[in-house]
Design a protein around this motif. Structure first.
Motif, PDB file in Angstrom:
ATOM      1  N   ALA A  12      29.792  44.923  39.449  1.00  0.00           N
ATOM      2  CA  ALA A  12      30.118  46.400  39.529  1.00  0.00           C
ATOM      3  C   ALA A  12      31.718  46.722  40.003  1.00  0.00           C
ATOM      4  O   ALA A  12      32.338  47.117  40.047  1.00  0.00           O
ATOM      5  CB  ALA A  12      29.248  46.538  40.040  1.00  0.00           C
ATOM      6  N   VAL A  13      32.178  46.001  41.578  1.00  0.00           N
ATOM      7  CA  VAL A  13      33.026  46.887  41.595  1.00  0.00           C
ATOM      8  C   VAL A  13      33.998  45.952  41.363  1.00  0.00           C
ATOM      9  O   VAL A  13      35.350  47.090  41.101  1.00  0.00           O
ATOM     10  CB  VAL A  13      33.210  45.989  43.195  1.00  0.00           C
ATOM     11  CG1 VAL A  13      34.569  45.934  44.098  1.00  0.00           C
ATOM     12  CG2 VAL A  13      32.213  46.393  44.394  1.00  0.00           C
ATOM     13  N   VAL A  17      36.990  48.933  39.140  1.00  0.00           N
ATOM     14  CA  VAL A  17      38.729  49.051  40.026  1.00  0.00           C
ATOM     15  C   VAL A  17      38.973  48.745  38.100  1.00  0.00           C
ATOM     16  O   VAL A  17      39.747  48.987  38.156  1.00  0.00           O
ATOM     17  CB  VAL A  17      38.687  47.064  40.417  1.00  0.00           C
ATOM     18  CG1 VAL A  17      39.730  46.765  40.498  1.00  0.00           C
ATOM     19  CG2 VAL A  17      38.032  47.373  41.785  1.00  0.00           C
ATOM     20  N   ALA A  18      38.343  47.336  37.475  1.00  0.00           N
ATOM     21  CA  ALA A  18      39.013  47.431  36.255  1.00  0.00           C
ATOM     22  C   ALA A  18      39.355  49.159  35.148  1.00  0.00           C
ATOM     23  O   ALA A  18      40.485  49.650  34.670  1.00  0.00           O
ATOM     24  CB  ALA A  18      38.464  46.356  35.162  1.00  0.00           C
ATOM     25  N   VAL A  19      38.148  49.840  35.559  1.00  0.00           N
ATOM     26  CA  VAL A  19      38.412  50.628  34.925  1.00  0.00           C
ATOM     27  C   VAL A  19      38.996  52.045  35.435  1.00  0.00           C
ATOM     28  O   VAL A  19      40.030  52.323  35.179  1.00  0.00           O
ATOM     29  CB  VAL A  19      36.710  51.875  34.691  1.00  0.00           C
ATOM     30  CG1 VAL A  19      36.878  53.039  34.235  1.00  0.00           C
ATOM     31  CG2 VAL A  19      36.186  50.449  33.566  1.00  0.00           C
ATOM     32  N   ALA A  20      39.203  51.701  36.963  1.00  0.00           N
ATOM     33  CA  ALA A  20      39.753  53.095  37.613  1.00  0.00           C
ATOM     34  C   ALA A  20      41.692  52.728  37.141  1.00  0.00           C
ATOM     35  O   ALA A  20      42.183  53.694  37.227  1.00  0.00           O
ATOM     36  CB  ALA A  20      39.606  53.012  38.576  1.00  0.00           C
ATOM     37  N   PHE A  21      41.547  51.555  37.801  1.00  0.00           N
ATOM     38  CA  PHE A  21      43.046  51.460  37.871  1.00  0.00           C
ATOM     39  C   PHE A  21      43.757  49.873  37.340  1.00  0.00           C
ATOM     40  O   PHE A  21      45.150  49.958  37.354  1.00  0.00           O
ATOM     41  CB  PHE A  21      43.306  50.502  39.738  1.00  0.00           C
ATOM     42  CG  PHE A  21      42.623  51.575  40.696  1.00  0.00           C
ATOM     43  CD1 PHE A  21      43.503  52.583  40.880  1.00  0.00           C
ATOM     44  CD2 PHE A  21      41.061  51.285  40.427  1.00  0.00           C
ATOM     45  CE1 PHE A  21      42.518  53.704  42.228  1.00  0.00           C
ATOM     46  CE2 PHE A  21      40.983  51.579  42.366  1.00  0.00           C
ATOM     47  CZ  PHE A  21      40.974  53.678  42.569  1.00  0.00           C
ATOM     48  N   GLY A  22      43.370  49.739  36.192  1.00  0.00           N
ATOM     49  CA  GLY A  22      43.749  48.642  35.220  1.00  0.00           C
ATOM     50  C   GLY A  22      43.612  47.061  35.839  1.00  0.00           C
ATOM     51  O   GLY A  22      43.142  46.520  36.849  1.00  0.00           O
TER      52      GLY A  22
END
Length: 63
Positions: A12-13, A17-22
Motif C-alpha cells: 500500500a505504501v 508513493v508510485a501514484v503520487a510521486f512517480g
C-alpha cells in the motif's frame, strides 16, 4: 503483525508513493524500506553482521 499484513502495508505504501510521486520516488522508498528492514534485523539479532560482511566480500563460511 503477520507476514500477510506486513506485505499488504508495504504494498500500500509503495502503491501510494508510485501514484503520487512517480517512479523514482517509488524506487527511493523501496530502497529505504529494505535498508530499514536490514537494520531492524541486525538490531533484533536475526542477522550476524560479520557473516553478512563476509558474504558480501565473497568469502564462504563452512557453518
Amino acid at each position: 503483525m503477520s507476514a500477510t499484513v506486513t506485505g499488504m502495508a508495504v504494498g500500500a505504501v509503495l502503491g501510494v508513493v508510485a501514484v503520487a510521486f512517480g517512479f523514482w520516488a517509488f524506487v527511493l522508498v523501496a530502497v529505504f524500506m529494505a535498508v530499514g528492514a536490514l537494520v531492524g534485523r541486525i538490531v533484533s539479532g536475526r542477522i550476524d553482521v560479520s557473516s553478512l560482511v563476509d558474504a558480501l566480500r565473497g568469502r564462504r563460511s563452512s557453518s
